[in-house]
Design a protein around this motif. Structure first.
Motif, PDB file in Angstrom:
ATOM      1  N   UNK A 272       0.822  -1.206   0.000  1.00  0.00           N
ATOM      2  CA  UNK A 272       0.000   0.000   0.000  1.00  0.00           C
ATOM      3  C   UNK A 272       0.859   1.259   0.000  1.00  0.00           C
ATOM      4  N   UNK A 273       1.963   1.216   0.740  1.00  0.00           N
ATOM      5  CA  UNK A 273       2.855   2.379   0.776  1.00  0.00           C
ATOM      6  C   UNK A 273       3.435   2.641  -0.615  1.00  0.00           C
ATOM      7  N   UNK A 274       3.872   1.582  -1.298  1.00  0.00           N
ATOM      8  CA  UNK A 274       4.402   1.753  -2.652  1.00  0.00           C
ATOM      9  C   UNK A 274       3.355   2.350  -3.586  1.00  0.00           C
ATOM     10  N   UNK A 275       2.151   1.795  -3.546  1.00  0.00           N
ATOM     11  CA  UNK A 275       1.101   2.266  -4.443  1.00  0.00           C
ATOM     12  C   UNK A 275       0.697   3.702  -4.101  1.00  0.00           C
ATOM     13  N   UNK A 276       0.675   4.019  -2.813  1.00  0.00           N
ATOM     14  CA  UNK A 276       0.350   5.383  -2.396  1.00  0.00           C
ATOM     15  C   UNK A 276       1.363   6.374  -2.973  1.00  0.00           C
ATOM     16  N   UNK A 277       2.657   6.027  -2.879  1.00  0.00           N
ATOM     17  CA  UNK A 277       3.687   6.920  -3.406  1.00  0.00           C
ATOM     18  C   UNK A 277       3.556   7.067  -4.928  1.00  0.00           C
ATOM     19  N   UNK A 278       3.243   5.955  -5.610  1.00  0.00           N
ATOM     20  CA  UNK A 278       3.093   6.016  -7.072  1.00  0.00           C
ATOM     21  C   UNK A 278       1.929   6.920  -7.444  1.00  0.00           C
ATOM     22  N   UNK A 279       0.777   6.730  -6.784  1.00  0.00           N
ATOM     23  CA  UNK A 279      -0.406   7.515  -7.147  1.00  0.00           C
ATOM     24  C   UNK A 279      -0.238   8.985  -6.774  1.00  0.00           C
ATOM     25  N   UNK A 280       0.425   9.260  -5.672  1.00  0.00           N
ATOM     26  CA  UNK A 280       0.676  10.664  -5.333  1.00  0.00           C
ATOM     27  C   UNK A 280       1.608  11.292  -6.363  1.00  0.00           C
ATOM     28  N   UNK A 281       2.600  10.536  -6.807  1.00  0.00           N
ATOM     29  CA  UNK A 281       3.495  11.042  -7.839  1.00  0.00           C
ATOM     30  C   UNK A 281       2.796  11.283  -9.164  1.00  0.00           C
ATOM     31  N   UNK A 282       1.711  10.546  -9.397  1.00  0.00           N
ATOM     32  CA  UNK A 282       0.927  10.711 -10.624  1.00  0.00           C
ATOM     33  C   UNK A 282      -0.185  11.737 -10.466  1.00  0.00           C
ATOM     34  N   UNK A 283      -0.246  12.368  -9.270  1.00  0.00           N
ATOM     35  CA  UNK A 283      -1.297  13.353  -9.045  1.00  0.00           C
ATOM     36  C   UNK A 283      -2.665  12.751  -8.871  1.00  0.00           C
ATOM     37  N   UNK A 284      -2.744  11.540  -8.315  1.00  0.00           N
ATOM     38  CA  UNK A 284      -4.029  10.864  -8.085  1.00  0.00           C
ATOM     39  C   UNK A 284      -4.198  10.578  -6.589  1.00  0.00           C
ATOM     40  N   UNK A 285      -4.439  11.621  -5.769  1.00  0.00           N
ATOM     41  CA  UNK A 285      -4.527  11.409  -4.323  1.00  0.00           C
ATOM     42  C   UNK A 285      -5.689  10.510  -3.907  1.00  0.00           C
TER      43      UNK A 285
ATOM     44  N   UNK B  35      -0.072   7.329   8.658  1.00  0.00           N
ATOM     45  CA  UNK B  35       0.638   8.518   8.194  1.00  0.00           C
ATOM     46  C   UNK B  35       0.516   8.667   6.675  1.00  0.00           C
ATOM     47  N   UNK B  36       0.547   7.520   5.963  1.00  0.00           N
ATOM     48  CA  UNK B  36       0.307   7.578   4.517  1.00  0.00           C
ATOM     49  C   UNK B  36      -1.091   8.107   4.224  1.00  0.00           C
ATOM     50  N   UNK B  37      -2.077   7.679   5.004  1.00  0.00           N
ATOM     51  CA  UNK B  37      -3.447   8.140   4.794  1.00  0.00           C
ATOM     52  C   UNK B  37      -3.556   9.646   5.048  1.00  0.00           C
ATOM     53  N   UNK B  38      -2.881  10.133   6.085  1.00  0.00           N
ATOM     54  CA  UNK B  38      -2.896  11.567   6.364  1.00  0.00           C
ATOM     55  C   UNK B  38      -2.289  12.356   5.200  1.00  0.00           C
ATOM     56  N   UNK B  39      -1.152  11.893   4.702  1.00  0.00           N
ATOM     57  CA  UNK B  39      -0.508  12.616   3.594  1.00  0.00           C
ATOM     58  C   UNK B  39      -1.361  12.568   2.324  1.00  0.00           C
ATOM     59  N   UNK B  40      -1.929  11.391   2.037  1.00  0.00           N
ATOM     60  CA  UNK B  40      -2.747  11.263   0.834  1.00  0.00           C
ATOM     61  C   UNK B  40      -4.015  12.103   0.937  1.00  0.00           C
ATOM     62  N   UNK B  41      -4.639  12.113   2.107  1.00  0.00           N
ATOM     63  CA  UNK B  41      -5.848  12.920   2.290  1.00  0.00           C
ATOM     64  C   UNK B  41      -5.524  14.410   2.208  1.00  0.00           C
ATOM     65  N   UNK B  42      -4.400  14.820   2.771  1.00  0.00           N
ATOM     66  CA  UNK B  42      -3.984  16.222   2.685  1.00  0.00           C
ATOM     67  C   UNK B  42      -3.769  16.632   1.236  1.00  0.00           C
ATOM     68  N   UNK B  43      -3.293  15.678   0.411  1.00  0.00           N
ATOM     69  CA  UNK B  43      -3.048  15.991  -0.998  1.00  0.00           C
ATOM     70  C   UNK B  43      -4.338  16.232  -1.767  1.00  0.00           C
ATOM     71  N   UNK B  44      -5.482  15.777  -1.226  1.00  0.00           N
ATOM     72  CA  UNK B  44      -6.760  16.060  -1.900  1.00  0.00           C
ATOM     73  C   UNK B  44      -7.191  17.497  -1.705  1.00  0.00           C
ATOM     74  N   UNK B  45      -6.515  18.230  -0.777  1.00  0.00           N
ATOM     75  CA  UNK B  45      -6.814  19.631  -0.485  1.00  0.00           C
ATOM     76  C   UNK B  45      -8.234  19.808   0.050  1.00  0.00           C
ATOM     77  N   UNK B  46      -8.740  18.772   0.673  1.00  0.00           N
ATOM     78  CA  UNK B  46     -10.062  18.825   1.303  1.00  0.00           C
ATOM     79  C   UNK B  46      -9.862  18.799   2.812  1.00  0.00           C
TER      80      UNK B  46
END
Length: 888
Positions: free
Chosen positions: A793-806, A828-839
């Motif tokens: 999940x951590x790998x996929x999270x980093x890939x999707x964030x890098x692709x702009x798909x929070x 912590x990954x969930x917090x970063x990914x959710x923050x990237x949604x800007x919601x």
């Protein structure tokens, strides 16, 4: 068989003497009075002239006869009360008014008689169970010797011994095998040297002289008897298959040889084997009916699994440590897994832990304290408790018939009872813990017996050959129980390592002199402490456990202190001022004569103690260890049979199995599917039935699963090991293969990782029955799945964030949290990914949910500091919102 002695000869003589004296007093006295003194009340006593006139000899004799009758009646009532208390085991007998000395005499006589009859009752069934040894068949005598001689002439042979399954608490050791086969237990190093590091049928090797397992085939010296003779080059698994039982033909001769040994040699063996002797066997079981179980695990099951309340407390503390390990787990590594004895100790804890019972004890006592506080009543003295599957009983003194609901008074108010079905419905209580000193001393036929160390209001003396093991068991349960607040346990002369388990509760000192001044300065009256515990101003409980016998002056000071203090004092050695004496016998029985308790003692022997310490030290390591690499799968298309373990347990591709057999059959498949190298039936029996099982039951279960699967899906190799066919696969194996392939294909990495995470449906093996799958504690599976799923999940999270798909990154992490919810890195990954949604509203919802989860987590501990720091960075105002939320 030899029936182990349950009472000394002196006890038998004393019991017979007490019985004769009781019969003489209860039956002989009234017979003599009626025969020689006439009726119960002389008619002269009703003559009015006797009250106004001169008193003659006849009147004086009549008065004396009446006094003797009254004294006899008082003794008779005391005997009835003592017999009732002894037979019913209600604890402290009721006090007969104005009968102090008489009741004391009755107590001693009845106790001696009951001791006598208890011994007889226990010995008789064992004698009846002992079968008469069958004479060896004539064919064995007529034909065995020539065949063996011919074999020796034509081929090289060797002598081997097959380690047998245990029975009860009896497990074979190298010492015992040497004593049986070589005539002297001290020759066990010869067997060890012959077999050290040699592969055994279950794939393991002999590494420690005190750790052997059933089904192992041991090479023996040339002069060994009671062994099998096999070709020198025969593989061990073949020997096990051909000779699974004892060497019957030679064992008969061995029995005669042992019987004919010289008395001084036998005595020498007894003296030499004192430290190695295991608890005696009870009963007799034929070799083919003996339960199949791994030796090392059986040993732990006898002690750690039997300590069900201590096991529940230890598992709770261990889970908190594991959660802290997960806070600091790094990518690519799993948390450190316990090994050897430490792993077997955790298996036993999982097998025996009674979390529901511990909860009932905790909540029930807190509710009792709250109800008494509401009525402004001081809690009664509880000197003991009994926890069974149906009830929680408190034995109180003095009797009180006014028990607050849902408790009820029994036996005239001597017992307050909480039915288990009522206890299970109770909600968590915030009140204080009124009886933190309740601790198990062992079990009887129907449940667990506890005593309150504070109720003695004096010193408690522990005596016997297993004193330190008993003290260690007390210390571990006190240090981890749920039903206490602000506990302090001081250990004297032992247990310094136990601070690794509960550093906030345990401290260790070297001598009583170090701690006595402090104890004398902090003493507090019992009534004040009990009232404070239930009214919200609790005083911390303190208990002293000393493996060092006190000096005369220390014993005197402690006895004076115990009379005016609430703390509990448990001391080893001969303590002259003790109020209660806990006597631990060679047979593993624990007795407190003052309370009328006799139970199977709760003990923590040295090996088990060391295993627990090692287990908790492992749980304190933060370095982690690499995740083992998976073996590649040839194909990823759907198999004929799929065993799904990444969530609720499912078996796809097979028809239904008859009701009641599915759970065991599924566990067997899960174990085989996650141990692809094959498993010997003996090992499989020990895994699935850790408390033991008959060979016929094990084999019938395997045959039933084979019929269910089909012969093409359950295979047996040349070594006799069972394994599943290539068309049986787990979703875990597919998950690992997809992750492995993602590492070699950057273009398809995200797709493969998403497909792998799509296999996760919930926590590992969700819905497994209570008491089953305890083997997971000694297996890689739990550790590997949690780490691998979180890493994917951590790998996929980093890939999707890098692709702009929070949003896709959030979905990946939430999929992994279904299985690895305690991995703080995922949050912590969930917090970063959710923050990237800007919601911000969505981020605040995640923070609030994480905060609530941390506050109510069953293992406690809050959040990792790194997580709190990340929240501060991403949502600086989060604490304000949390305070408002909690206030609302």
């Amino acid at each position: 068989m030899r029936v182990p002695a349950r009472r000394r000869a002196g006890d038998v003589v004393a019991g017979i003497g007490a019985l004769i004296l009781l019969v003489a007093l209860i039956g002989g006295v009234p017979y003599a009075l009626l025969t020689y003194a006439g009726p119960l009340v002389d008619p002269d006593l009703f003559d009015i002239d006797a009250l106004t006139g001169s008193v003659g000899p006849s009147t004086m004799i009549a008065v004396l006869v009446l006094l003797v009758w009254l004294a006899w009646f008082q003794l008779f009532v005391c005997v009835l009360v003592e017999v009732y208390a002894g037979v019913r085991r209600v604890g402290m007998p009721a006090r007969v008014p104005l009968s102090g000395g008489t009741q004391f005499l009755a107590n001693k006589l009845v106790s001696a008689v009951l001791l006598l009859f208890t011994a007889g009752a226990m010995a008789a069934p064992l004698v009846r169970l002992a079968p008469t040894p069958a004479a060896p068949p004539v064919t064995a005598v007529a034909y065995s010797a020539p065949i063996v001689e011919q074999t020796l002439e034509t081929a090289k042979t060797k002598k081997v011994y097959v380690v047998q399954p245990p029975h009860g608490r009896h497990h074979e050791s190298l010492w015992e095998i040497a004593e049986k086969c070589l005539g002297d237990g001290r020759r066990y190093p010869e067997i060890y040297r012959l077999n050290q590091a040699k592969a055994q049928p279950d794939g393991t090797r002999l590494k420690m002289a005190d750790l052997i397992r059933p089904g192992w085939v041991l090479d023996m010296p040339d002069d060994a008897r009671n062994v099998h003779i096999v070709p020198a080059d025969q593989p061990r698994h073949q020997t096990l298959r051909e000779h699974p039982g004892r060497a019957h033909a030679d064992s008969h001769a061995g029995r005669h040889a042992d019987r004919d040994a010289k008395p001084d040699q036998q005595e020498q063996k007894k003296r030499a084997g004192t430290e190695h002797r295991r608890p005696p066997q009870h009963g007799s079981v034929k070799a083919e009916q003996r339960p199949v179980i791994q030796e090392s695990q059986a040993d732990f099951t006898d002690y750690l699994a039997a300590a069900s309340l201590a096991a529940a407390g230890l598992l709770l503390v261990l889970a908190r440590r594991r959660r802290e390990q997960l806070w600091r787990r790094v990518f690519g590594r799993r948390i450190v897994r316990p090994q050897a004895d430490a792993a077997q100790a955790e298996v036993a804890l999982r097998l025996g832990g009674d979390a529901p019972g511990a909860r009932i004890l905790d909540i029930g006592l807190r509710l009792l304290g709250a109800e008494l506080a509401a009525r402004r009543r001081t809690p009664p003295t509880v000197y003991g408790a009994h926890l069974s599957a149906r009830t929680l009983d408190l034995w109180i003194h003095p009797p009180d018939g006014d028990a607050p609901l849902p408790w009820t008074a029994q036996d005239g108010g001597q017992v307050w009872r909480l039915p288990a079905h009522e206890g299970r419905l109770l909600e968590e209580q915030a009140g204080g813990a009124p009886y933190p000193g309740l601790v198990s001393i062992g079990t009887d036929a129907s449940g667990r017996v506890l005593i309150d160390l504070e109720a003695a209001q004096g010193l408690i003396n522990v005596r016997g050959p297993q004193t330190t093991a008993a003290l260690a068991a007390l210390a571990v349960e006190l240090a981890t129980n749920r039903w206490s607040d602000r506990m302090r346990v001081t250990l004297v002369g032992f247990g310094e390592e136990l601070t690794a388990i509960a550093p906030d509760r345990i401290r260790a000192v070297g001598s009583l002199a170090e701690v006595l001044p402090e104890l004398e300065a902090s003493a507090a009256p019992r009534r004040e402490v009990l009232t404070g515990r239930i009214t919200g101003s609790p005083r911390g409980a303190h208990y002293l456990l000393s493996a060092v016998a006190p000096t005369h002056d220390e014993a005197r000071r402690l006895a004076l202190l115990a009379r005016r203090d609430t703390a509990g004092y448990v001391l080893a050695g001969e303590v002259p001022h003790a109020t209660w004496t806990l006597e631990i016998g060679d047979d593993g029985k624990a007795k407190i004569a003052e309370l009328g308790f006799e139970v199977d003692a709760q003990l923590l022997p040295r090996r088990h103690y060391r295993a627990l310490i090692d287990l908790f030290r492992t749980a304190g390591r933060l370095d982690g260890e690499p995740i083992p690499q998976a073996e590649p799968l040839e194909a990823t298309q759907p198999p004929a049979v799929e065993i799904r373990i990444l969530g609720p347990i499912e078996v796809a591709g097979l028809g239904p199995l008859e009701e009641g057999r599915m759970a065991l059959a599924t566990e067997l498949l899960v174990y085989l599917s996650t141990h692809t190298g094959g498993v010997h039936p003996v090992v499989l029996g020990g895994v699935l039935w850790p408390r033991g099982v008959q060979d016929m039951v094990r084999d019938a279960t395997i045959a039933r699963v084979a019929d269910w699967l089909g012969p093409e899906h359950l295979l047996t190799d040349e070594a006799g090991r069972l394994r599943l066919g290539p068309e049986v696969r787990t979703d875990w194996a597919l998950f690992r293969e997809l992750v492995r392939r993602s590492g070699g294909d950057p273009t398809a990495r995200a797709v493969l990782l998403e497909k792998a995470l799509g296999l996760v449906r919930g926590p590992l093996l969700t819905g497994r029955p209570p008491g089953r799958y305890a083997w997971l504690a000694a297996d890689d599976l739990e550790y590997d799945t949690a780490a691998a799923v979180a890493d994917a999940a951590h790998q996929l999270c980093e890939i999707r964030l890098g692709q702009g798909q929070p949003d896709a990154a959030v979905a990946a992490v939430r999929a992994a949290l279904l299985l690895a919810a305690d991995d703080e890195g995922l949050w912590r990954d969930l917090l970063r990914a959710t923050h990237a949604t800007e919601d911000n509203l969505r981020l605040r919802a995640v923070v609030e949910g994480l905060t609530r989860r941390a506050a109510s987590h069953p293992y406690g501990g809050g959040m990792a500091p790194e997580t709190e720091a990340l929240i501060e960075e991403l949502l600086p105002t989060w604490r304000i919102h949390v305070v408002r939320e909690s206030s609302a």
